[in-house]
Enzyme design. Structure first.
Site, mmCIF file in Angstrom:
data_model
loop_
_atom_site.group_PDB
_atom_site.id
_atom_site.type_symbol
_atom_site.label_atom_id
_atom_site.label_comp_id
_atom_site.label_asym_id
_atom_site.label_seq_id
_atom_site.Cartn_x
_atom_site.Cartn_y
_atom_site.Cartn_z
ATOM 1 N N LYS A 58 46.955 43.399 43.558
ATOM 2 C CA LYS A 58 47.982 44.103 42.782
ATOM 3 C C LYS A 58 47.358 45.263 42.017
ATOM 4 O O LYS A 58 46.186 45.185 41.651
ATOM 5 C CB LYS A 58 48.709 43.132 41.839
ATOM 6 C CG LYS A 58 47.838 42.612 40.681
ATOM 7 C CD LYS A 58 47.859 43.561 39.493
ATOM 8 C CE LYS A 58 46.798 43.209 38.494
ATOM 9 N NZ LYS A 58 46.646 44.246 37.448
ATOM 10 N N ASP A 66 48.661 48.511 34.147
ATOM 11 C CA ASP A 66 47.896 47.740 35.134
ATOM 12 C C ASP A 66 47.923 46.253 34.791
ATOM 13 O O ASP A 66 48.294 45.438 35.644
ATOM 14 C CB ASP A 66 46.462 48.256 35.228
ATOM 15 C CG ASP A 66 45.614 47.427 36.173
ATOM 16 O OD1 ASP A 66 45.712 47.635 37.390
ATOM 17 O OD2 ASP A 66 44.862 46.553 35.693
#
Length: 306
Positions: free
Chosen positions: A91, A169
């Site tokens: 991810k 993030d």
């Protein structure tokens, strides 16, 4: 038992060493058969410095797990798919939504598996939270996702470059849980992005979503790190996820947790996808990030140095 699936890891940095390598080593489904990195290696595993050489010399490696930062990832993923390999994406799955849609189309056309992973969805309390909220209407909710960038991404300047997403993030982990546990989708209404004067991406963010849900992300948290979500349904049910989703309480009562940890669960899922010839490319957490970057009001924060 079926033969183990041979996998190569690309990008031997902190996340690969801390999470991917031990998860593969302890699995009955997987064999780490190669690595690709400019400098990182894993003891006892054949190492390569470029993806094309590994793909050409190791046709028996059927799966490639990409752990490198999102901006360069598309070229690596596309090369793997063109070479007939199944692909697992750390991810966030890419730097942009469009490039991940393109990879998904490539995988479908080639009959290959593509897995856009969201490790926080595999946290041990997430499914208990999802079950508790199923069929309910959400009245309100709040997310606190606050950690220290100097601890978790030490001197990794790419996180503050375009495509690095800054505090989004880690924040996308919270959004991956949000999109997994809520019974109906929500959308962003407003956001404030605090961006250091000398950086390109935010270091703090506050967001307001529909259904009374708010969120606060901070990458300068000292001391105890905070990864919590709390949701209240219209019938009074209160669901609290903490420790990054690894613990869950419903109306104050601790819930039974799943057994596998986040990354072992990801590799178990990837094994199932490969063996059944299917893919899993849910981009809803990344859609929220795109919306936040689009609607967010920018405020200049003090310059950030490591």
């Amino acid at each position: 038992m079926a033969d183990k699936i041979k996998v190569a890891l690309v990008g031997i940095g902190k996340i690969a060493i801390d999470q991917h390598v031990p998860s593969i080593a302890t699995s009955d489904d997987w064999e780490l058969a190669g690595t690709v990195s400019r400098s990182g290696t894993v003891d006892g595993v054949p190492a390569y410095t470029d993806i094309e050489t590994m793909l050409a010399e190791r046709p028996e490696i059927g799966v490639v797990s990409l752990c490198l930062p999102p901006v360069p990832r598309f070229a690596y993923a596309a090369a793997c798919l063109r070479a007939g390999r199944h692909v697992m994406l750390e991810k966030p799955p890419g730097a942009t939504l469009a490039e991940v849609y393109a990879l998904d189309a490539m995988a479908q056309n080639a009959g290959l598996t593509l897995f856009a992973t969201w490790h926080s969805r595999m946290a041990k309390g997430v499914q208990a939270a999802k079950a508790a909220l199923a069929g309910k209407t959400i009245e309100s909710g709040h997310i606190d996702w606050k950690e220290n960038v100097r601890q978790w991404h030490p001197k990794q300047d790419w996180v503050f470059d375009p495509g690095g997403m800054g505090v989004l993030d880690p924040g996308i982990n919270a959004l991956s849980i949000l999109t997994e546990v809520l019974p109906t989708p929500v959308h962003l209404k407003s956001a404030v992005l605090h961006t250091p004067a000398n950086r390109q991406t935010p270091i703090r963010a506050e967001m307001t979503f529909s259904d009374g849900i708010t969120a606060s992300f901070d990458w300068l948290k000292e001391g105890i790190q905070t990864w919590e979500q709390r949701f209240v349904a219209t019938d009074g049910t209160t669901v609290h996820l903490f420790e990054g989703g690894n613990r869950c309480s419903v109306d104050g009562i601790a819930q039974t947790m799943s057994e596998l940890g986040e990354y072992p669960a990801l590799y178990a899922r990837m094994s199932h996808l490969v063996r059944t010839g299917t893919s899993d490319v849910d981009l809803s957490p990344m859609v929220h990030v795109s919306d936040i970057m689009t609607l967010g009001r920018r405020e200049t924060a003090p310059a950030f140095e490591w």
